[in-house]
Design a protein around this motif. Structure first.
Motif, PDB file in Angstrom:
ATOM      1  N   GLY A 187      -2.291  15.538  17.987  1.00 53.53           N
ATOM      2  CA  GLY A 187      -3.326  15.243  16.997  1.00 53.53           C
ATOM      3  C   GLY A 187      -2.773  14.496  15.800  1.00 53.53           C
ATOM      4  O   GLY A 187      -3.278  14.627  14.670  1.00 53.53           O
ATOM      5  N   LEU A 188      -1.730  13.689  15.997  1.00 56.25           N
ATOM      6  CA  LEU A 188      -1.118  13.005  14.852  1.00 56.25           C
ATOM      7  C   LEU A 188      -2.094  11.986  14.268  1.00 56.25           C
ATOM      8  O   LEU A 188      -2.696  11.207  15.014  1.00 56.25           O
ATOM      9  CB  LEU A 188       0.150  12.268  15.297  1.00 56.25           C
ATOM     10  CG  LEU A 188       1.320  13.107  15.816  1.00 56.25           C
ATOM     11  CD1 LEU A 188       2.471  12.182  16.191  1.00 56.25           C
ATOM     12  CD2 LEU A 188       1.754  14.095  14.755  1.00 56.25           C
ATOM     13  N   SER A 189      -2.195  11.983  12.925  1.00 56.09           N
ATOM     14  CA  SER A 189      -3.048  10.942  12.317  1.00 56.09           C
ATOM     15  C   SER A 189      -2.205  10.017  11.446  1.00 56.09           C
ATOM     16  O   SER A 189      -2.628   8.928  11.089  1.00 56.09           O
ATOM     17  CB  SER A 189      -4.131  11.600  11.457  1.00 56.09           C
ATOM     18  OG  SER A 189      -3.486  12.465  10.539  1.00 56.09           O
ATOM     19  N   ALA A 190      -0.966  10.458  11.144  1.00 52.54           N
ATOM     20  CA  ALA A 190      -0.109   9.592  10.318  1.00 52.54           C
ATOM     21  C   ALA A 190       1.339   9.815  10.720  1.00 52.54           C
ATOM     22  O   ALA A 190       1.667  10.794  11.389  1.00 52.54           O
ATOM     23  CB  ALA A 190      -0.299   9.919   8.841  1.00 52.54           C
ATOM     24  N   LEU A 191       2.182   8.869  10.298  1.00 53.89           N
ATOM     25  CA  LEU A 191       3.613   8.970  10.583  1.00 53.89           C
ATOM     26  C   LEU A 191       4.363   9.024   9.259  1.00 53.89           C
ATOM     27  O   LEU A 191       3.930   8.400   8.285  1.00 53.89           O
ATOM     28  CB  LEU A 191       4.062   7.742  11.392  1.00 53.89           C
ATOM     29  CG  LEU A 191       3.363   7.517  12.737  1.00 53.89           C
ATOM     30  CD1 LEU A 191       3.825   6.203  13.367  1.00 53.89           C
ATOM     31  CD2 LEU A 191       3.608   8.697  13.670  1.00 53.89           C
ATOM     32  N   PRO A 192       5.472   9.752   9.229  1.00 55.50           N
ATOM     33  CA  PRO A 192       6.239   9.819   7.978  1.00 55.50           C
ATOM     34  C   PRO A 192       6.779   8.444   7.600  1.00 55.50           C
ATOM     35  O   PRO A 192       7.186   7.674   8.468  1.00 55.50           O
ATOM     36  CB  PRO A 192       7.369  10.800   8.292  1.00 55.50           C
ATOM     37  CG  PRO A 192       7.428  10.912   9.770  1.00 55.50           C
ATOM     38  CD  PRO A 192       6.107  10.535  10.315  1.00 55.50           C
TER      39      PRO A 192
END
Lengths: 115, 155, 536
Positions: free
Chosen positions: C317-322
């Motif tokens: 469910g990733l919506s952003a990356l570091p």
């Protein structure tokens, strides 16, 4: 030290073969036998055995038992990362074949081990 | 609409006849968008090989892999992956004998991404090649695109 | 038969076996000879004896009692049900004993085998349902033990207590359900432990106590319901496998006590939840694959896991990356993040080793000039099935190694070509607002190109390569009756060639023309997909 005599003749005649082909040798083995793909010159044929030849180890699984090559410095091994006997010039310690031994141990050429 | 396949010429010279012998010329079909030239010694692989990369059976010198496919052997990998694996192991080209496995042609039709020649052979051509392998007759193979020359049209 | 005369002693080779000299010793091969009993006249100087693949169903007492120098004895592939202690009497120097592929149902208990120098014992592929507590009391030097492919329902804890020198053991392919606490407490030298293909459902939290040297632990193909927290006592663990189990979560700090880990295989588990700190401080880990962990909302914190080369985190469910992803993972070669909900991309500026980047099936809208800047090693970039409307003109400018670019099913109306000269595969299908056609010189290496519309393929000469429109049908039928019935048409026939130049020159021409017509462009123009664009 021991020259392993392969107790299994190649091709389809030997006992462990289940299905066979003129060109490919054994295509499948009887239960619990290992399938080894043996290179003879330009040919590569399937051979069924109860123990894999020197330089190979056996992996059992419900579907199929196969022989896989050990690391190059091993004469025989338990799995890919654990040797049980080394090639000349290498010495065994805790499953690793190395050219030198850890501190406190010395190289035994007869056993090819760190002792 | 698909494009008609390019046929391959497979010129086989036995090592022992290298200087004098006339090559045996066989035919096959290029698949996977891989038509082209290749040369190397002929080397058989069992259909159960080319299943995982750990089998590090390194060959020296250029070689051409030949695999006789058998319907009775469950495929450990799709044929395209087997072809790619053989090429990654250094084969200059791969020949599949499909005499006993007519699914192979269909399986390789869907692709265009094979980096070096992959050829299907069957019937008499396959029998000749596998005959050499069975007698362990070491041979050099040259693969070329067969030029379909036409009779000139006289108006 | 006689081998040779030596100082008055004659080395005997039992018929019908084959024998070979090994200095003053002899090696005897009686394998596959249809024997039903052990040969009797065995020479005391025998160091290697192979009786495998015969029909031997019993070994009489003292059968080998004169073979004090025997180092390797192979009796695999026979019909042995039981081997008494007396049967193996006298084998003081035996190092390797192979008994696999027999029908052994039990091992001696009251009087165990006395093989003080045995190093390797193969008991795999038999019918053992238990191992008596005293079974190994006479083989204390043992290093390698095979008990796989038997019918054990429990770990033979008591019997294993006799093996302080054991280094490698397999108990795979049995019916073991539970690993009790302290099951291996005496095996301080054990390096490899295979337990795959059992029915292990539960494990004591201290079940691996004592395994100070363990490097490889294989728990694959079991029925584990929980993460094996017992691994925290294995400080030297390098290789861990628990794939094909039933584990639903990986806890926080799961591997904090296993800093030597290089590989962890746990695919084919219904893992939904992964602790954010689960994979921290694993400086030797080079591959991490997480697929289908739908409850992962945040990118894992990989602090201290600096050697990662392959990271797969798909269907979560990733919506952003570091923003500092590449700084944390400087050696990353493959990053696969498909089937998430990623909207905005950070700059992958510091991912200088990255070769493959998979971002397909996300929610990406824009590609900025900095997104892929300086990614000079990138070979394959998959951005298909996003909602990309705009790509900055400089976005691909420094992708010198890129050969495969997939932008299928996005919302592009234009695409910058700067930096894409090396492409061999380009996919743009499904970008319905993209009407331009690219000229072949922009992509000199191109081999496979997919465009939104057929007319865009005409620049690749796939239009003139076909006969006049009136002959589509005949072409269609003649192809099907073609002699090569089982082969498939892949290349255009040059229809109207009238000349037969000299063969070598023509072969050369084929090579060059191959380059020009070898670009496989789709959709291929045809009677219902004409070359001239319908929109004028």
């Amino acid at each position: 030290q021991h020259k392993q005599i392969s107790g299994v003749s190649s091709g389809c005649q030997q006992g462990g073969c289940l299905t066979c082909s003129d060109y490919n040798g054994c295509l499948s083995c009887k239960p619990r036998f290992f399938m080894h793909l043996e290179r003879i010159g330009m040919k590569q044929i399937g051979v069924c055995m109860t123990s894999c030849p020197p330089g190979f180890y056996g992996t059992r699984s419900p579907e199929r038992n196969t022989c896989t090559k050990c690391r190059s410095e091993c004469d025989s091994c338990f799995n890919k990362n654990f040797c049980t006997r080394c090639r000349p010039g290498f010495y065994l310690h805790l499953g690793k074949c190395q050219e030198t031994c850890p501190e406190g141990l010395v190289r035994s050429d007869t056993q090819r081990e760190c002792v | 609409l698909e494009r008609p396949a390019l046929r391959a010429l497979i010129k086989v010279t036995l090592f022992k006849h290298e200087l004098t012998g006339k090559p045996m010329v066989l035919e096959g079909v290029f698949v996977g968008g891989s038509a082209g030239k290749a040369e190397g010694k002929l080397l058989q692989y069992h259909p159960l090989s080319l299943c995982n990369t750990s089998e590090d059976e390194r060959q020296d010198g250029d070689f051409i892999t030949i695999v006789k496919l058998e319907r009775r052997v469950p495929r450990c990998l799709p044929l395209l992956d087997k072809a790619n694996m053989a090429l990654e192991k250094g084969a200059q080209a791969v020949i599949f004998d499909v005499s006993d496995d007519d699914q192979a042609a269909a399986e390789l039709r869907e692709t265009d991404s094979l980096p070096r020649p992959v050829i299907l052979v069957d019937a008499q051509d396959a029998e000749e090649l596998m005959g050499l392998v069975n007698k362990n007759e070491e041979a050099n193979v040259i693969i070329e695109i067969k030029v379909e020359s036409k009779w000139p049209q006289y108006d | 038969g006689r081998i040779q005369e030596r100082q008055g002693t004659v080395a005997l080779c039992p018929s019908p076996c084959h024998c070979e000299e090994d200095g003053i010793f002899i090696m005897v091969d009686c394998s596959e000879m249809g024997l039903s009993t052990v040969p009797i006249s065995l020479d005391p100087l025998t160091t290697y004896l192979d009786l495998s693949m015969n029909n031997i169903s019993e070994i009489p007492p003292r059968a080998f009692h004169r073979l004090h120098l025997l180092s390797e004895l192979r009796i695999s592939g026979n019909q042995l049900r039981y081997i008494s202690s007396q049967a193996l009497q006298g084998l003081h120097n035996l190092k390797v004993l192979m008994l696999q592929n027999n029908q052994l149902e039990r091992l001696p208990d009251d009087a165990p085998w006395d093989l003080p120098n045995l190093l390797s014992l193969r008991l795999d592929a038999n019918l053992l349902s238990e191992v008596p507590p005293a079974a190994f009391e006479g083989v204390r030097s043992l290093r390698h033990l095979w008990l796989d492919d038997n019918s054990l329902t429990e770990i033979p804890v008591a019997a294993l207590d006799s093996l302080p020198s054991l280094q490698a053991m397999t108990l795979a392919l049995n019916q073991i359900k539970h690993i009790p606490d302290y099951a291996f407490k005496n095996l301080t030298a054990l390096v490899v432990l295979h337990l795959h293909n059992n029915h292990i459902q539960s494990m004591g939290s201290r079940c691996f106590e004592g395994l100070h040297s363990l490097e490889t632990l294989d728990l694959n193909y079991n029925n584990l319901q929980e993460f094996p927290v017992a691994i925290r006592t294995l400080s030297k663990l390098q290789e861990l496998g628990f794939h094909n189990n039933n584990i639903k979560a990986i806890p926080e700090r799961a591997f904090v006590a296993n800093p030597q880990l290089q590989t962890i295989h746990f695919y084919e588990n219904p893992i939904q939840l992964v602790g954010k700190s689960a994979f921290q401080f694993l400086p030797k880990l080079h591959t991490l694959s997480l697929n289908g962990a739908t409850q992962i909302r945040e990118f894992p914190d990989l602090k201290g896991t600096t050697s990662l080369e392959i990271l797969t985190l798909t269907r979560a469910g990733l919506s952003a990356l570091p923003l500092d992803l590449c700084e944390q993972l400087p050696r990353l070669r493959v990053l696969e993040l498909s089937y998430n909900q990623i909207e905005d991309l950070p700059s992958f500026y510091h991912c200088s080793s990255l070769q493959e980047l998979g971002l397909q099936h996300n929610q990406i809208r824009r590609i900025e000039s900095s997104t892929f800047k300086q990614m000079t090693s990138l070979k394959a970039l998959d951005l298909s099935w996003n909602i990309i409307e705009r790509i900055h003109p400089e976005a691909f400018a420094s992708l010198f190694s890129l050969i495969k670019l997939d932008l299928t099913e996005n919302r592009l109306s234009s695409m910058p070509v700067g930096g894409l000269g090396g492409l061999t595969h380009l996919k743009l299908r499904g970008n319905e607002e993209l009407f331009d056609a690219f000229s072949p010189d922009q992509f000199p290496q191109m081999r496979v190109i997919e465009m939104p519309y057929a007319y865009q393929c005409c620049v690749y000469g796939t239009c003139d390569g076909y006969k006049t429109a009136g002959q589509w049908d005949t072409e269609q039928s003649s192809t099907t009756e073609d002699l090569q019935k089982r082969t498939v048409s892949m290349y255009p026939i040059h229809g109207d060639t009238h000349y037969d130049p000299d063969l070598e020159e023509f072969q050369q021409e084929i090579e060059e023309s191959k380059l020009q017509t070898s670009v496989h462009c789709t959709p291929t123009p045809g009677p219902f997909r004409p070359c001239d664009s319908l929109l004028g």
